[in-house]
Design a protein around this motif. Sequence first.
Motif, PDB file in Angstrom:
ATOM      1  N   SER A  43     -65.656  74.364 -66.804  1.00 24.87           N
ATOM      2  CA  SER A  43     -67.043  75.797 -67.613  1.00 24.87           C
ATOM      3  C   SER A  43     -67.213  74.770 -68.359  1.00 24.87           C
ATOM      4  O   SER A  43     -68.609  75.508 -68.421  1.00 24.87           O
ATOM      5  N   ASP A  44     -67.402  73.537 -68.642  1.00 30.93           N
ATOM      6  CA  ASP A  44     -68.179  72.327 -69.020  1.00 30.93           C
ATOM      7  C   ASP A  44     -69.029  71.919 -68.292  1.00 30.93           C
ATOM      8  O   ASP A  44     -70.859  72.035 -68.102  1.00 30.93           O
ATOM      9  N   LEU A  46     -69.693  73.229 -65.427  1.00 31.06           N
ATOM     10  CA  LEU A  46     -70.608  73.898 -64.737  1.00 31.06           C
ATOM     11  C   LEU A  46     -71.442  74.318 -65.763  1.00 31.06           C
ATOM     12  O   LEU A  46     -73.216  74.662 -64.823  1.00 31.06           O
ATOM     13  N   ASP A  47     -71.436  74.287 -67.054  1.00 28.45           N
ATOM     14  CA  ASP A  47     -73.079  74.810 -68.675  1.00 28.45           C
ATOM     15  C   ASP A  47     -73.282  73.063 -67.314  1.00 28.45           C
ATOM     16  O   ASP A  47     -74.752  73.493 -67.975  1.00 28.45           O
ATOM     17  N   LEU A  48     -73.427  71.904 -67.835  1.00 31.15           N
ATOM     18  CA  LEU A  48     -73.629  70.877 -67.762  1.00 31.15           C
ATOM     19  C   LEU A  48     -74.765  71.346 -66.158  1.00 31.15           C
ATOM     20  O   LEU A  48     -75.727  70.657 -66.312  1.00 31.15           O
ATOM     21  N   GLY A  49     -74.131  71.146 -65.224  1.00 33.41           N
ATOM     22  CA  GLY A  49     -75.102  71.445 -63.926  1.00 33.41           C
ATOM     23  C   GLY A  49     -75.756  73.395 -63.836  1.00 33.41           C
ATOM     24  O   GLY A  49     -76.842  72.944 -62.558  1.00 33.41           O
ATOM     25  N   GLY A  50     -75.779  73.671 -64.519  1.00 34.51           N
ATOM     26  CA  GLY A  50     -76.515  74.508 -64.801  1.00 34.51           C
ATOM     27  C   GLY A  50     -75.784  76.066 -64.222  1.00 34.51           C
ATOM     28  O   GLY A  50     -76.961  76.804 -63.042  1.00 34.51           O
ATOM     29  N   PHE A  51     -74.507  76.131 -63.774  1.00 36.43           N
ATOM     30  CA  PHE A  51     -74.110  76.910 -62.872  1.00 36.43           C
ATOM     31  C   PHE A  51     -74.034  78.236 -62.995  1.00 36.43           C
ATOM     32  O   PHE A  51     -73.637  78.340 -64.516  1.00 36.43           O
ATOM     33  N   ASN A  52     -73.824  79.042 -62.020  1.00 38.74           N
ATOM     34  CA  ASN A  52     -73.695  80.771 -62.380  1.00 38.74           C
ATOM     35  C   ASN A  52     -72.333  80.440 -63.270  1.00 38.74           C
ATOM     36  O   ASN A  52     -71.185  80.091 -62.313  1.00 38.74           O
ATOM     37  N   LYS A  53     -71.786  81.137 -63.808  1.00 37.78           N
ATOM     38  CA  LYS A  53     -70.618  80.937 -64.616  1.00 37.78           C
ATOM     39  C   LYS A  53     -69.452  82.428 -64.566  1.00 37.78           C
ATOM     40  O   LYS A  53     -68.870  82.560 -64.704  1.00 37.78           O
ATOM     41  N   GLN A  54     -70.163  83.319 -63.585  1.00 37.75           N
ATOM     42  CA  GLN A  54     -69.792  84.654 -63.608  1.00 37.75           C
ATOM     43  C   GLN A  54     -68.991  84.602 -62.160  1.00 37.75           C
ATOM     44  O   GLN A  54     -69.871  83.930 -61.036  1.00 37.75           O
ATOM     45  N   VAL A  55     -67.677  84.639 -62.328  1.00 39.10           N
ATOM     46  CA  VAL A  55     -66.734  84.325 -60.682  1.00 39.10           C
ATOM     47  C   VAL A  55     -65.692  85.463 -60.322  1.00 39.10           C
ATOM     48  O   VAL A  55     -65.871  86.600 -61.592  1.00 39.10           O
ATOM     49  N   ASN A  56     -65.757  85.128 -59.368  1.00 39.03           N
ATOM     50  CA  ASN A  56     -64.235  86.492 -59.143  1.00 39.03           C
ATOM     51  C   ASN A  56     -63.279  85.202 -58.512  1.00 39.03           C
ATOM     52  O   ASN A  56     -63.935  83.902 -57.562  1.00 39.03           O
ATOM     53  N   VAL A  57     -62.433  86.110 -58.510  1.00 43.28           N
ATOM     54  CA  VAL A  57     -61.217  84.714 -57.821  1.00 43.28           C
ATOM     55  C   VAL A  57     -60.253  85.507 -56.989  1.00 43.28           C
ATOM     56  O   VAL A  57     -59.726  86.863 -57.166  1.00 43.28           O
ATOM     57  N   PHE A  62     -58.294  86.513 -49.143  1.00 45.65           N
ATOM     58  CA  PHE A  62     -59.234  87.175 -49.730  1.00 45.65           C
ATOM     59  C   PHE A  62     -59.624  88.099 -50.363  1.00 45.65           C
ATOM     60  O   PHE A  62     -59.986  89.140 -50.001  1.00 45.65           O
ATOM     61  N   ASN A  63     -57.245  88.936 -51.258  1.00 43.03           N
ATOM     62  CA  ASN A  63     -57.297  89.783 -51.889  1.00 43.03           C
ATOM     63  C   ASN A  63     -58.569  89.479 -53.406  1.00 43.03           C
ATOM     64  O   ASN A  63     -58.110  87.831 -53.873  1.00 43.03           O
ATOM     65  N   ILE A  64     -59.072  90.822 -54.250  1.00 40.47           N
ATOM     66  CA  ILE A  64     -59.436  89.849 -55.385  1.00 40.47           C
ATOM     67  C   ILE A  64     -58.195  89.659 -56.580  1.00 40.47           C
ATOM     68  O   ILE A  64     -57.861  90.849 -56.638  1.00 40.47           O
ATOM     69  N   ILE A  65     -57.724  88.817 -57.423  1.00 41.09           N
ATOM     70  CA  ILE A  65     -57.711  88.709 -58.093  1.00 41.09           C
ATOM     71  C   ILE A  65     -58.046  89.251 -59.622  1.00 41.09           C
ATOM     72  O   ILE A  65     -57.303  90.132 -60.306  1.00 41.09           O
ATOM     73  N   VAL A  66     -59.230  88.667 -59.491  1.00 41.86           N
ATOM     74  CA  VAL A  66     -60.320  88.656 -60.694  1.00 41.86           C
ATOM     75  C   VAL A  66     -61.385  89.205 -60.428  1.00 41.86           C
ATOM     76  O   VAL A  66     -62.514  88.481 -59.740  1.00 41.86           O
ATOM     77  N   GLU A  67     -62.702  89.979 -61.477  1.00 34.43           N
ATOM     78  CA  GLU A  67     -63.352  90.465 -60.657  1.00 34.43           C
ATOM     79  C   GLU A  67     -64.078  90.201 -61.545  1.00 34.43           C
ATOM     80  O   GLU A  67     -63.939  90.593 -62.910  1.00 34.43           O
ATOM     81  N   ASN A  68     -65.338  89.821 -61.401  1.00 37.09           N
ATOM     82  CA  ASN A  68     -66.515  89.376 -62.292  1.00 37.09           C
ATOM     83  C   ASN A  68     -66.859  88.313 -64.098  1.00 37.09           C
ATOM     84  O   ASN A  68     -66.469  89.380 -64.726  1.00 37.09           O
ATOM     85  N   TRP A  69     -65.101  88.034 -63.939  1.00 34.42           N
ATOM     86  CA  TRP A  69     -65.437  87.185 -65.313  1.00 34.42           C
ATOM     87  C   TRP A  69     -66.233  85.871 -65.754  1.00 34.42           C
ATOM     88  O   TRP A  69     -66.551  85.279 -65.032  1.00 34.42           O
ATOM     89  N   ILE A  70     -66.602  85.681 -66.808  1.00 35.75           N
ATOM     90  CA  ILE A  70     -67.687  85.365 -67.184  1.00 35.75           C
ATOM     91  C   ILE A  70     -67.337  84.490 -67.765  1.00 35.75           C
ATOM     92  O   ILE A  70     -65.965  84.351 -68.836  1.00 35.75           O
ATOM     93  N   LEU A  71     -66.400  82.689 -67.365  1.00 36.32           N
ATOM     94  CA  LEU A  71     -66.010  82.021 -67.774  1.00 36.32           C
ATOM     95  C   LEU A  71     -66.416  81.294 -68.381  1.00 36.32           C
ATOM     96  O   LEU A  71     -67.336  80.631 -68.539  1.00 36.32           O
ATOM     97  N   LYS A  72     -65.606  81.195 -69.704  1.00 35.29           N
ATOM     98  CA  LYS A  72     -66.188  80.714 -70.648  1.00 35.29           C
ATOM     99  C   LYS A  72     -64.496  80.163 -71.646  1.00 35.29           C
ATOM    100  O   LYS A  72     -62.708  81.122 -71.526  1.00 35.29           O
ATOM    101  N   HIS A  73     -64.537  79.160 -72.953  1.00 34.88           N
ATOM    102  CA  HIS A  73     -62.938  78.649 -73.699  1.00 34.88           C
ATOM    103  C   HIS A  73     -62.845  80.084 -74.037  1.00 34.88           C
ATOM    104  O   HIS A  73     -61.755  79.737 -73.768  1.00 34.88           O
ATOM    105  N   ASP A  74     -62.904  81.197 -75.036  1.00 34.10           N
ATOM    106  CA  ASP A  74     -62.103  81.692 -75.418  1.00 34.10           C
ATOM    107  C   ASP A  74     -61.633  82.898 -74.618  1.00 34.10           C
ATOM    108  O   ASP A  74     -61.620  83.877 -74.947  1.00 34.10           O
TER     109      ASP A  74
END
Length: 129
Positions: A43-44, A46-57, A62-74
């Motif tokens: 996550s850090d 991604l922050d340093l690189g200025g990347f989008n942190k809204q992710v799909n897993v 290619f079956n969705i496990i998690v959709e539209n997760w905002i990746l953050k520490h908490d």
Amino acid sequence: SVAKFFIGPNLCLPNNFLIPNYDTFLFFDFGLVMESEFLEYFSDLLDLGGFNKQVNVFDYDFNIIVENWILKHDNLLKYIKRIIGYVDDNDDNDDNGIIMADTDLNWVAVQDIPVNWGVFAFQSSKKNL
């Protein structure tokens, strides 16, 4: 353990799932979404690189496990538990790899099985700097 990323030129990439126009690759040797410490470092990064942190897993099919997760520490533990639960419930499938990508597919992180090297691939021209 301390997360380490490795830059590896001329290595064989699992190109069956990588979009051809990714031009930068970092390799890692930690469980992609199985360890909170690694995800904190990721996550850090991604922050340093200025990347989008809204992710799909996704799983390897290619079956969705998690959709539209905002990746953050908490919120890491909640999603790690969900992903591990999914993997455990579907462990009859030999392809228990994980694919995590931002929602715009500007980057992808993939690990075919948790004990293998993973790759973080991105389009350097698409960073949000």
